[in-house]
Write an enzyme that holds these catalytic residues in place. Sequence first.
Site, PDB file in Angstrom:
ATOM      1  CG  LEU A 203      -6.543  -9.643  30.516  1.00  0.00           C
ATOM      2  CD1 LEU A 203      -8.007  -9.792  29.998  1.00  0.00           C
ATOM      3  CD2 LEU A 203      -6.130  -8.410  29.485  1.00  0.00           C
ATOM      4  CG  HIS A 204      -1.303  -8.529  35.863  1.00  0.00           C
ATOM      5  ND1 HIS A 204      -0.298  -8.939  34.510  1.00  0.00           N
ATOM      6  CD2 HIS A 204      -0.322  -8.008  36.963  1.00  0.00           C
ATOM      7  CE1 HIS A 204       0.680  -8.214  34.717  1.00  0.00           C
ATOM      8  NE2 HIS A 204       1.020  -7.815  35.865  1.00  0.00           N
ATOM      9  NE  ARG A 205       1.032  -4.460  32.903  1.00  0.00           N
ATOM     10  CZ  ARG A 205       2.076  -4.526  33.931  1.00  0.00           C
ATOM     11  NH1 ARG A 205       2.431  -4.208  34.939  1.00  0.00           N
ATOM     12  NH2 ARG A 205       3.026  -5.266  33.060  1.00  0.00           N
TER      13      ARG A 205
END
Length: 377
Positions: A203-205
């Site tokens: 997850l990085h958005r």
Amino acid sequence: MHAVVVAGARPNFVKAKPVLDALESTGMRTSFVHTGQHYDEAMSGVFFADLDLRAPDHHLAAGSGSHAVQTAAVMTSFETLLGRLRPDLVVVFGDVNSTLACALVAAKAGVRAAHVEAGLRSGDRSMPEEINRIVTDRLCDDLFATSPEAVEHLLREGVPSEQVHLVGNVMVDTLLARREDALARPILADLGLRPGGYGLLTLHRPANVDDPATLTGLLGALGEIATRCPLVFPAHPRTAAQLADRLPAGIRLLGPVGYLDSIALQAGARLVLTDSGGIQEESTVLGVPCLTLRDTTERPLTVTEGTNRVVGRDPAVVIAAAREALEHPPPPRRPALWDGHAAERIAAVLARTLPVSAPPAGNSGESGPISPLTRTR
Ligand code: UD1
């Protein structure tokens, strides 16, 4: 012929490697530029070792910042470099800020520009990458698409068909070339993981990790999934900073992993949960079920011809989709032209269409400022 090939962020090192190799095999001279958008060993250095990617010829050291600051930093340095190198072609990849910055500089300098991974559209302009995709495609002369939908987007936006080339996926070129090396990595054993015995989470958005309410909901759902399938989570530095002490039991936080370890972890996973674009594609090629924790995807081929499902962020929906994927995994399939030869097709198009130019007298590879009239289209 002299091509400047630009990468600066993690996913684009993976795409640059086969294109550099393929351009060189046609006899073209290449200069490799690292913009410095990613700079940590774990976000940049390890990719060079894992991919056997040559050291950059030029490093712009742009670093982090707001979108405007980062884009401007890349543009300022790249404009100066381009004026010195005066190449026949600039090649950019994907949809990061470095891509947009270098395409804009090349277009204004009158240098022919090629965009690899053109035509992807999520339809969601709240994603910075969507803005970068649209503008980069508008600016570039040669548009290399991974999928028929991407070609349709470009044609619908008015791009002349002779500028658009359906060539397949260079990320898949790298994956197929490196898969055996990745599978030989000891990371599963090092982490005490059994193939098929865990799920992989990334997850990085900003839309997922910057909004506390969204992140809390997602972490609740992921904690529930982890009671059935323990999750390992190699976190981007941006995400790790948001997560301190908030992870539910059953989710194991790791630092960012390199390319080969990322492929090894995907290949061994029973399920992938991600908001990454590249991982949607890689999990499809590896035949591993993928749930995309976003409302849209710019890579619908991974849904219609792969193992991906776009499930959004509603915790109940995410949990139900994970249960379904664990109990009834989709059959492995791979899209047409995702066959390991996309970069060769790109090089063949460019070698065929670029005009042959004689090197300037006493060519040291660097010369004066670019005239805006040197465009080769
Ligand atoms: C960028 C891309 C995104 C891509 C991702 C891959 C844009 C708009 N976004 O997002 O599309 O999926 O790369 O990883 O270009 N940081 C470090 N070390 C680094 C690099 C970044 O700690 O080597 C941290 C910094 O706090 C930085 C933050 O990560 O501010 C964000 O980095 P940035 O390059 O702005 O965007 P990404 O989130 O990495």
